[in-house]
Design an enzyme around this catalytic site. Structure first.
Site, PDB file in Angstrom:
ATOM      1  N   CYS A  51       0.862  -1.178   0.000  1.00  0.00           N
ATOM      2  CA  CYS A  51       0.000   0.000   0.000  1.00  0.00           C
ATOM      3  C   CYS A  51       0.903   1.233   0.000  1.00  0.00           C
ATOM      4  O   CYS A  51       1.808   1.339   0.838  1.00  0.00           O
ATOM      5  CB  CYS A  51      -0.902  -0.008   1.234  1.00  0.00           C
ATOM      6  SG  CYS A  51      -1.856   1.530   1.417  1.00  0.00           S
ATOM      7  N   ASP A  58      -0.135  -5.980   0.315  1.00  0.00           N
ATOM      8  CA  ASP A  58      -1.378  -6.344  -0.351  1.00  0.00           C
ATOM      9  C   ASP A  58      -1.118  -7.634  -1.121  1.00  0.00           C
ATOM     10  O   ASP A  58      -0.051  -7.810  -1.720  1.00  0.00           O
ATOM     11  CB  ASP A  58      -1.825  -5.243  -1.321  1.00  0.00           C
ATOM     12  CG  ASP A  58      -2.318  -4.010  -0.596  1.00  0.00           C
ATOM     13  OD1 ASP A  58      -3.085  -4.162   0.366  1.00  0.00           O
ATOM     14  OD2 ASP A  58      -1.946  -2.897  -1.002  1.00  0.00           O
ATOM     15  N   VAL A  73       5.595 -12.961 -24.286  1.00  0.00           N
ATOM     16  CA  VAL A  73       6.381 -12.730 -23.083  1.00  0.00           C
ATOM     17  C   VAL A  73       6.932 -14.064 -22.589  1.00  0.00           C
ATOM     18  O   VAL A  73       6.240 -15.086 -22.591  1.00  0.00           O
ATOM     19  CB  VAL A  73       5.566 -12.010 -21.977  1.00  0.00           C
ATOM     20  CG1 VAL A  73       4.424 -12.869 -21.455  1.00  0.00           C
ATOM     21  CG2 VAL A  73       6.467 -11.555 -20.840  1.00  0.00           C
ATOM     22  N   GLU A  74       8.190 -14.055 -22.190  1.00  0.00           N
ATOM     23  CA  GLU A  74       8.841 -15.254 -21.659  1.00  0.00           C
ATOM     24  C   GLU A  74       8.430 -15.392 -20.196  1.00  0.00           C
ATOM     25  O   GLU A  74       8.457 -14.422 -19.438  1.00  0.00           O
ATOM     26  CB  GLU A  74      10.363 -15.098 -21.817  1.00  0.00           C
ATOM     27  CG  GLU A  74      11.150 -16.362 -21.561  1.00  0.00           C
ATOM     28  CD  GLU A  74      11.360 -16.632 -20.094  1.00  0.00           C
ATOM     29  OE1 GLU A  74      11.176 -17.800 -19.696  1.00  0.00           O
ATOM     30  OE2 GLU A  74      11.690 -15.694 -19.346  1.00  0.00           O
ATOM     31  N   SER A  75       8.007 -16.587 -19.797  1.00  0.00           N
ATOM     32  CA  SER A  75       7.351 -16.768 -18.495  1.00  0.00           C
ATOM     33  C   SER A  75       8.257 -16.509 -17.295  1.00  0.00           C
ATOM     34  O   SER A  75       7.809 -15.947 -16.299  1.00  0.00           O
ATOM     35  CB  SER A  75       6.714 -18.157 -18.389  1.00  0.00           C
ATOM     36  OG  SER A  75       7.684 -19.164 -18.479  1.00  0.00           O
ATOM     37  N   HIS A  92      -4.022  -0.849  -5.956  1.00  0.00           N
ATOM     38  CA  HIS A  92      -4.388  -2.046  -6.717  1.00  0.00           C
ATOM     39  C   HIS A  92      -4.632  -1.716  -8.190  1.00  0.00           C
ATOM     40  O   HIS A  92      -4.144  -2.417  -9.084  1.00  0.00           O
ATOM     41  CB  HIS A  92      -5.650  -2.695  -6.145  1.00  0.00           C
ATOM     42  CG  HIS A  92      -5.583  -3.061  -4.699  1.00  0.00           C
ATOM     43  ND1 HIS A  92      -4.417  -3.201  -3.988  1.00  0.00           N
ATOM     44  CD2 HIS A  92      -6.564  -3.343  -3.828  1.00  0.00           C
ATOM     45  CE1 HIS A  92      -4.682  -3.553  -2.745  1.00  0.00           C
ATOM     46  NE2 HIS A  92      -5.999  -3.634  -2.617  1.00  0.00           N
ATOM     47  N   GLU A  93      -5.404  -0.670  -8.422  1.00  0.00           N
ATOM     48  CA  GLU A  93      -5.752  -0.281  -9.791  1.00  0.00           C
ATOM     49  C   GLU A  93      -4.497   0.095 -10.583  1.00  0.00           C
ATOM     50  O   GLU A  93      -4.395  -0.196 -11.781  1.00  0.00           O
ATOM     51  CB  GLU A  93      -6.733   0.897  -9.779  1.00  0.00           C
ATOM     52  CG  GLU A  93      -8.051   0.605  -9.083  1.00  0.00           C
ATOM     53  CD  GLU A  93      -8.032   0.814  -7.552  1.00  0.00           C
ATOM     54  OE1 GLU A  93      -9.110   0.711  -6.956  1.00  0.00           O
ATOM     55  OE2 GLU A  93      -6.948   1.069  -6.965  1.00  0.00           O
TER      56      GLU A  93
END
Length: 153
Positions: A51, A58, A73-75, A92-93
């Site tokens: 936060c 969070d 994207v490579e994992s 969060h957003e």
């Protein structure tokens, strides 16, 4: 997949964890099926961030769903990138939108959506959702349709 051919730096090497937001760790490789439309989904059930006001942790499950374009994207690099939020302070957003924008910039997918299923703090859960479709294509229409008809969990 050839690590050297695709210029992948993380895959198969000792893992170095970044302690704050690190989009530079993201890597891509060539989509060998770019003539097909297909879905790729990543689930990260142990995402953490801080936060920005209280510094409290969070916790969330982050879901990334995309239709690849030329690059994917490579994992392992994605795991390291998501891990880099651990000590990063953001709402969060902001986390969900940042992840989506970084992945759009990185690989220019045809379509992508990111949802964060954050655990409750103060008795309230927050589930932000962001999506993107390539402008001027059927994927932009898909993004609009999925946004307007989004059924939150």
């Amino acid at each position: 997949m050839n690590r050297e051919q695709d210029n992948l730096q993380s895959l198969g090497r000792k893992t170095e964890y970044k302690m704050d937001y690190a989009p530079e760790v993201l890597e891509t490789f060539e989509n060998r099926h770019k003539d097909n439309d297909y879905w790729v989904q990543f689930n990260c059930p142990e995402f953490t961030s801080l936060c920005p006001i209280t510094g409290q942790p969070d916790f969330a499950e982050i879901k990334i769903l995309y239709i690849p374009g030329e690059r994917m994207v490579e994992s392992k690099s994605l795991k390291l990138y998501l891990f880099s939020f651990r000590n990063h302070g953001d709402f969060h957003e902001d986390c969900v939108n940042t992840i989506m924008k970084d992945l759009v910039k990185l690989m220019q997918p045809k379509y992508i959506e990111v949802v964060g299923l954050f655990t409750p703090r103060g008795g309230i859960s927050i589930y932000p959702y962001a999506n993107y479709g390539q402008p001027g294509t059927k994927y932009a229409a898909l993004a609009e349709q999925r946004m307007m008809n989004r059924q939150m969990v």
